[in-house]
Design a protein around this motif. Structure first.
Motif, PDB file in Angstrom:
ATOM      1  N   PRO A 181       0.820  -1.207   0.000  1.00 54.95           N
ATOM      2  CA  PRO A 181       0.000   0.000   0.000  1.00 54.95           C
ATOM      3  C   PRO A 181       0.856   1.261   0.000  1.00 54.95           C
ATOM      4  O   PRO A 181       2.039   1.235   0.351  1.00 54.95           O
ATOM      5  CB  PRO A 181      -0.781  -0.126   1.310  1.00 54.95           C
ATOM      6  CG  PRO A 181       0.161  -0.856   2.219  1.00 54.95           C
ATOM      7  CD  PRO A 181       0.861  -1.853   1.328  1.00 54.95           C
ATOM      8  N   ILE A 182       0.229   2.371  -0.396  1.00 60.26           N
ATOM      9  CA  ILE A 182       0.865   3.689  -0.343  1.00 60.26           C
ATOM     10  C   ILE A 182       0.200   4.459   0.797  1.00 60.26           C
ATOM     11  O   ILE A 182      -1.010   4.692   0.775  1.00 60.26           O
ATOM     12  CB  ILE A 182       0.681   4.454  -1.664  1.00 60.26           C
ATOM     13  CG1 ILE A 182       1.282   3.669  -2.836  1.00 60.26           C
ATOM     14  CG2 ILE A 182       1.315   5.848  -1.567  1.00 60.26           C
ATOM     15  CD1 ILE A 182       0.887   4.219  -4.198  1.00 60.26           C
ATOM     16  N   ILE A 183       1.013   4.838   1.790  1.00 62.21           N
ATOM     17  CA  ILE A 183       0.499   5.553   2.961  1.00 62.21           C
ATOM     18  C   ILE A 183       1.082   6.967   2.955  1.00 62.21           C
ATOM     19  O   ILE A 183       2.304   7.136   2.995  1.00 62.21           O
ATOM     20  CB  ILE A 183       0.862   4.817   4.260  1.00 62.21           C
ATOM     21  CG1 ILE A 183       0.288   3.392   4.238  1.00 62.21           C
ATOM     22  CG2 ILE A 183       0.352   5.594   5.471  1.00 62.21           C
ATOM     23  CD1 ILE A 183       0.735   2.529   5.388  1.00 62.21           C
ATOM     24  N   ALA A 184       0.210   7.950   2.868  1.00 61.66           N
ATOM     25  CA  ALA A 184       0.633   9.345   2.872  1.00 61.66           C
ATOM     26  C   ALA A 184       0.452   9.936   4.260  1.00 61.66           C
ATOM     27  O   ALA A 184      -0.516   9.617   4.957  1.00 61.66           O
ATOM     28  CB  ALA A 184      -0.168  10.144   1.851  1.00 61.66           C
ATOM     29  N   VAL A 185       1.387  10.795   4.651  1.00 61.64           N
ATOM     30  CA  VAL A 185       1.334  11.437   5.965  1.00 61.64           C
ATOM     31  C   VAL A 185       1.535  12.934   5.769  1.00 61.64           C
ATOM     32  O   VAL A 185       2.544  13.361   5.186  1.00 61.64           O
ATOM     33  CB  VAL A 185       2.413  10.879   6.911  1.00 61.64           C
ATOM     34  CG1 VAL A 185       2.295  11.520   8.281  1.00 61.64           C
ATOM     35  CG2 VAL A 185       2.326   9.357   7.006  1.00 61.64           C
ATOM     36  N   ASP A 186       0.568  13.731   6.240  1.00 58.39           N
ATOM     37  CA  ASP A 186       0.670  15.186   6.092  1.00 58.39           C
ATOM     38  C   ASP A 186      -0.221  15.834   7.149  1.00 58.39           C
ATOM     39  O   ASP A 186      -1.319  15.328   7.425  1.00 58.39           O
ATOM     40  CB  ASP A 186       0.231  15.616   4.692  1.00 58.39           C
ATOM     41  CG  ASP A 186       0.715  17.011   4.344  1.00 58.39           C
ATOM     42  OD1 ASP A 186       1.645  17.132   3.525  1.00 58.39           O
ATOM     43  OD2 ASP A 186       0.175  18.004   4.900  1.00 58.39           O
ATOM     44  N   PRO A 187       0.213  16.958   7.726  1.00 62.48           N
ATOM     45  CA  PRO A 187      -0.601  17.601   8.763  1.00 62.48           C
ATOM     46  C   PRO A 187      -1.815  18.342   8.210  1.00 62.48           C
ATOM     47  O   PRO A 187      -2.732  18.654   8.970  1.00 62.48           O
ATOM     48  CB  PRO A 187       0.375  18.578   9.427  1.00 62.48           C
ATOM     49  CG  PRO A 187       1.400  18.857   8.377  1.00 62.48           C
ATOM     50  CD  PRO A 187       1.544  17.599   7.597  1.00 62.48           C
ATOM     51  N   ALA A 200      -3.026   7.438  -3.089  1.00 62.42           N
ATOM     52  CA  ALA A 200      -2.660   6.832  -1.808  1.00 62.42           C
ATOM     53  C   ALA A 200      -3.786   5.923  -1.325  1.00 62.42           C
ATOM     54  O   ALA A 200      -4.965   6.177  -1.564  1.00 62.42           O
ATOM     55  CB  ALA A 200      -2.373   7.909  -0.767  1.00 62.42           C
ATOM     56  N   ASP A 201      -3.412   4.854  -0.629  1.00 58.90           N
ATOM     57  CA  ASP A 201      -4.392   3.942  -0.053  1.00 58.90           C
ATOM     58  C   ASP A 201      -4.873   4.406   1.314  1.00 58.90           C
ATOM     59  O   ASP A 201      -5.983   4.071   1.740  1.00 58.90           O
ATOM     60  CB  ASP A 201      -3.785   2.546   0.075  1.00 58.90           C
ATOM     61  CG  ASP A 201      -3.405   1.965  -1.271  1.00 58.90           C
ATOM     62  OD1 ASP A 201      -4.309   1.597  -2.026  1.00 58.90           O
ATOM     63  OD2 ASP A 201      -2.194   1.901  -1.569  1.00 58.90           O
ATOM     64  N   LEU A 202      -4.045   5.177   1.998  1.00 57.35           N
ATOM     65  CA  LEU A 202      -4.354   5.649   3.336  1.00 57.35           C
ATOM     66  C   LEU A 202      -3.627   6.966   3.541  1.00 57.35           C
ATOM     67  O   LEU A 202      -2.481   7.121   3.115  1.00 57.35           O
ATOM     68  CB  LEU A 202      -3.894   4.618   4.377  1.00 57.35           C
ATOM     69  CG  LEU A 202      -4.156   4.929   5.851  1.00 57.35           C
ATOM     70  CD1 LEU A 202      -5.653   4.942   6.144  1.00 57.35           C
ATOM     71  CD2 LEU A 202      -3.448   3.892   6.734  1.00 57.35           C
ATOM     72  N   ALA A 203      -4.284   7.924   4.172  1.00 55.55           N
ATOM     73  CA  ALA A 203      -3.667   9.215   4.465  1.00 55.55           C
ATOM     74  C   ALA A 203      -3.835   9.512   5.945  1.00 55.55           C
ATOM     75  O   ALA A 203      -4.951   9.485   6.476  1.00 55.55           O
ATOM     76  CB  ALA A 203      -4.298  10.324   3.622  1.00 55.55           C
ATOM     77  N   LEU A 204      -2.723   9.802   6.624  1.00 53.82           N
ATOM     78  CA  LEU A 204      -2.716   9.960   8.071  1.00 53.82           C
ATOM     79  C   LEU A 204      -2.174  11.326   8.481  1.00 53.82           C
ATOM     80  O   LEU A 204      -1.343  11.925   7.789  1.00 53.82           O
ATOM     81  CB  LEU A 204      -1.854   8.861   8.712  1.00 53.82           C
ATOM     82  CG  LEU A 204      -2.263   7.416   8.442  1.00 53.82           C
ATOM     83  CD1 LEU A 204      -1.242   6.470   9.052  1.00 53.82           C
ATOM     84  CD2 LEU A 204      -3.661   7.139   8.983  1.00 53.82           C
ATOM     85  N   ASP A 205      -2.629  11.762   9.641  1.00 53.98           N
ATOM     86  CA  ASP A 205      -2.122  12.977  10.271  1.00 53.98           C
ATOM     87  C   ASP A 205      -0.903  12.594  11.107  1.00 53.98           C
ATOM     88  O   ASP A 205      -0.975  11.661  11.918  1.00 53.98           O
ATOM     89  CB  ASP A 205      -3.218  13.570  11.159  1.00 53.98           C
ATOM     90  CG  ASP A 205      -2.840  14.921  11.754  1.00 53.98           C
ATOM     91  OD1 ASP A 205      -1.643  15.197  11.946  1.00 53.98           O
ATOM     92  OD2 ASP A 205      -3.773  15.700  12.042  1.00 53.98           O
ATOM     93  N   PRO A 206       0.244  13.287  10.942  1.00 54.26           N
ATOM     94  CA  PRO A 206       1.428  12.924  11.730  1.00 54.26           C
ATOM     95  C   PRO A 206       1.222  13.088  13.230  1.00 54.26           C
ATOM     96  O   PRO A 206       1.973  12.492  14.017  1.00 54.26           O
ATOM     97  CB  PRO A 206       2.510  13.873  11.208  1.00 54.26           C
ATOM     98  CG  PRO A 206       1.769  15.010  10.597  1.00 54.26           C
ATOM     99  CD  PRO A 206       0.515  14.416  10.036  1.00 54.26           C
TER     100      PRO A 206
END
Length: 332
Positions: A181-187, A200-206
C-alpha cells in the motif's frame, strides 16, 4: 527583458530589466513560456539555501523551465528555432561539479534564458508548457528517488511524508509502478485529501498518536519511507514505521541534524538511510516517454498561473501554503 533576480548577499528579490542575452558557442536562447515556483526558490530567498558555485551575488531564479528555442549559438546542430523544449534543472561544468539552474547560474524566471544544447529535452506538441515546466524537479526528483535511489518494486509498502509539490507526484508515480500500500502522511487535511486523489491507499495525520500502529496494521512495516518534508521529527517518525531492512529516503532539504533514536535496533534490523538530490537527464527522458504514451497526466498539478511580474506574490503563496498549491507557474 524582465527577470526575477535574487541578490544572495542581501536577500533582496526584485523584478529587473536586463538585456536579452546572446547565446555563446554550444548554447541556445530560449523564449520562456512557463517557469515553476518551487519550495527551493523560497528557501533561496529566505537564505536557508545558498548557491555553492555562483559567480557574483545575483542570479535569475527558476530551475523548472519550458519554452521555445529562439536562437542558436555557434556550433549548435542538434536543434532548430521554434522547437518546443524543457530545460534540465542543472548540468555538470568542466570540473565535474553539479551546477543548478537558477541557483548557480541564471534560470528561467525571465522572458529569455540561455541553456547548453545538451540540457534540452524535446516535448510533445500536445503537452502544455505549464505541465512541461514542472517535470524537471517537481516530477523528476520524486521519480528518481522512487526508481533509482530507493529501487522501489511493485507490491512494496511505502510511506510518503509530505504531500506538497514533490510528495503528491511521488504518490502518483508510486501508484503507477505498483507500490502497495501507499500511505501518505501530512498535517494538512487538504494535502491528505489530495494524496488520496493521487492514489494513496491511506492518508494519516502525523499528530495521530496511533500513527505507527496504523501503519503496521495496514502494511506490516514499510519497505521504503520517503521524507519530502525535510523535518527532523518526520524522519524520526518515518524510521519508526520501517520494516526490517526498510529504507528511509531523504528528499526534503533541511540544515538540521539527522538523529536516529534506538541506533542498536536500527542496525539490528539492517535498516538504511539514503540521501537523495535531484535527477539525471535519463529520468526526464523516461518521464517524457511515459507522457507520450499517455501513462502520465499532470493537468492536476498546476495550481495557478501568474505573470512573471507577480513572482513575489507566487513565492508568498507557496511559502505560506495559501490555497495549498502543488505548483504555481510564472508566465513571462
Amino acid at each position: 527583458m524582465l527577470a526575477g533576480r535574487l541578490n544572495v548577499a542581501t536577500g533582496a528579490f526584485e523584478i529587473e530589466e536586463l538585456p536579452v542575452p546572446d547565446p555563446r558557442a554550444g548554447q541556445v536562447r530560449i523564449a520562456v513560456k512557463a517557469a515553476g515556483v518551487c519550495l527551493s526558490d523560497v528557501h533561496l530567498i529566505e537564505g536557508m539555501l545558498n548557491p555553492a558555485h555562483l559567480a557574483g551575488d545575483s542570479v535569475t531564479l527558476g530551475h523548472e523551465v519550458s519554452g521555445v528555442i529562439d536562437e542558436l549559438g555557434p556550433g549548435v546542430t542538434r536543434w532548430q528555432p521554434g522547437q518546443r523544449v524543457l530545460l534540465l534543472a542543472g548540468e555538470l561544468d568542466a570540473a565535474g561539479r553539479v551546477l543548478t539552474r537558477g541557483v548557480d547560474y541564471d534560470g528561467g524566471w525571465a522572458e529569455y534564458t540561455l541553456a547548453s544544447q545538451s540540457t534540452l529535452v524535446a516535448i510533445p506538441d500536445d503537452l502544455p508548457f505549464e505541465q512541461a515546466a514542472i517535470i524537471p524537479d517537481a516530477v523528476s526528483t520524486p521519480w528518481a528517488a522512487v526508481t533509482a535511489t530507493a529501487g522501489t518494486r511493485p507490491a512494496q509498502a511505502v510511506g510518503v511524508w509530505g504531500s506538497g509539490g514533490l510528495g503528491a507526484h511521488a504518490v502518483q508515480l508510486l501508484r503507477m509502478i505498483g507500490a502497495a500500500p501507499i500511505i501518505a502522511v501530512d498535517p494538512l487535511p487538504a494535502a491528505r485529501d489530495r494524496a488520496l486523489e493521487f492514489g494513496a491507499d491511506l492518508a494519516l495525520d502525523p499528530d495521530d498518536p496511533d500513527l505507527a500502529e496504523r501503519v503496521f496494521a495496514e502494511s506490516g512495516g514499510l519497505a521504503v519511507a520517503f521524507d519530502f518534508a525535510g523535518v527532523p521529527a518526520v524522519r524520526e517518525q518515518a524510521v519508526g514505521c520501517l520494516a526490517p531492512q526498510g529504507k528511509l529516503v531523504l528528499v526534503g532539504l533541511t540544515d538540521q541534524p539527522l538523529t536516529i533514536t534506538g541506533g542498536t535496533r536500527f542496525s539490528y534490523l539492517q535498516q538504511q538511510v539514503l540521501g537523495h538530490y535531484g535527477s539525471l537527464a535519463v529520468h526526464i527522458e523516461e518521464l517524457v516517454a511515459l507522457i507520450r504514451r499517455r501513462r502520465l497526466d499532470f493537468s492536476r498539478s498546476v495550481s495557478g498561473v501568474l505573470p512573471l511580474a507577480s513572482a513575489a506574490d507566487a513565492v508568498d503563496r507557496l511559502a505560506h501554503k495559501k490555497g495549498n498549491p502543488i505548483r504555481l507557474i510564472l508566465r513571462p
